[in-house]
Design a protein around this motif. Structure first.
Motif, short mmCIF file in Angstrom:
data_model
loop_
_atom_site.label_atom_id
_atom_site.label_comp_id
_atom_site.label_asym_id
_atom_site.label_seq_id
_atom_site.Cartn_x
_atom_site.Cartn_y
_atom_site.Cartn_z
N ALA A 111 0.85 -1.20 0.00
CA ALA A 111 0.00 0.00 0.00
C ALA A 111 0.89 1.24 0.00
N LYS A 112 0.40 2.30 -0.61
CA LYS A 112 1.15 3.56 -0.70
C LYS A 112 0.35 4.66 -0.03
N THR A 113 1.06 5.69 0.43
CA THR A 113 0.42 6.83 1.07
C THR A 113 0.61 8.06 0.22
N ASP A 142 -13.92 0.37 0.94
CA ASP A 142 -12.95 -0.64 1.39
C ASP A 142 -11.61 -0.51 0.67
N ASP A 143 -11.58 0.17 -0.48
CA ASP A 143 -10.32 0.36 -1.21
C ASP A 143 -9.44 1.43 -0.57
N ILE A 156 -3.53 9.93 2.57
CA ILE A 156 -4.47 8.90 2.13
C ILE A 156 -3.65 7.65 1.82
N THR A 157 -4.03 6.52 2.38
CA THR A 157 -3.33 5.27 2.11
C THR A 157 -4.26 4.35 1.32
N MET A 158 -3.75 3.91 0.14
CA MET A 158 -4.52 3.03 -0.75
C MET A 158 -3.54 2.12 -1.47
N SER A 159 -4.08 1.28 -2.34
CA SER A 159 -3.22 0.45 -3.17
C SER A 159 -2.48 1.35 -4.16
N GLU A 160 -1.36 0.88 -4.67
CA GLU A 160 -0.55 1.70 -5.58
C GLU A 160 -1.34 2.06 -6.84
N GLU A 161 -2.15 1.14 -7.32
CA GLU A 161 -2.97 1.39 -8.51
C GLU A 161 -3.94 2.55 -8.27
#
Length: 187
Positions: A111-113, A142-143, A156-161
């Motif tokens: 995960a990336k921020t 949920d993403d 904000i932390t999410m998947s790299e995509e």
């Protein structure tokens, strides 16, 4: 105030004035910011030469209301009801289960921020930002793994995509009157 007439009792007012001055000294020590804001309002809205009349008027109205309240008979029935309600609330709080803590979300590997240059000072809140991300990126709640809003910026932390999508879509977009700059966080 006399009960028979609307004339002022100057002796009582003098005692009230001394009481108020004592309260001002105590209040100024405990909440000086609040008093300063009120003083600014008075300076802004009451002309200089009418401020003493303004103070006298407020004191007269306060004394009139205060003496009127003292003359009202106390309603013991209401007091009993209030006590009974307080006891019921206490019993309810003791019998109800303890509030559940929010479970902490586990942030997956990879995960990336993101850093966003908008925060609380521009009236941005986590719920609003989550909604913007869902609408603009076409993702679900949920993403989004985590949102942290600070005064002037947010993380904000999410998947790299999803982070890449957010950078493309949100950069240059206006949120609450501020043009967004979104990039990967150094943290």
């Amino acid at each position: 105030m006399d009960k028979d007439s609307n004339e002022l009792n100057l002796g009582e007012l003098e005692v009230k004035i001394q009481e108020i001055v004592g309260r001002i000294n105590n209040d100024a020590a405990s909440r000086p910011e609040e008093l300063e804001e009120i003083k600014k309002l008075i300076k802004k809205n009451v002309p200089f030469f009418t401020r003493s009349a303004f103070s006298a008027y407020l004191l007269r109205e306060f004394a009139a209301r205060h003496s009127h309240q003292e003359r009202k008979p106390r309603n013991n029935e209401y007091r009993k009801d209030r006590t009974a309600r307080a006891e019921e609330k206490k019993e309810e709080s003791q019998s109800s289960p303890a509030p559940q803590k929010k479970e902490e979300r586990i942030i997956p590997e990879g995960a990336k921020t993101l850093y966003l240059n908008v925060g609380k000072m521009k009236h941005l809140y986590a719920k609003t930002l989550s909604q913007i991300l869902q609408n603009e990126l076409g993702i679900t709640r949920d993403d989004i793994y985590s949102i942290r809003i600070h005064d002037k910026y947010s993380f904000i932390t999410m998947s790299e995509e999803n982070c890449n999508k957010a950078i493309e879509v949100l950069n240059g977009k206006e949120i609450n009157g501020r043009v967004c700059q979104v990039n990967y966080s150094n943290r």
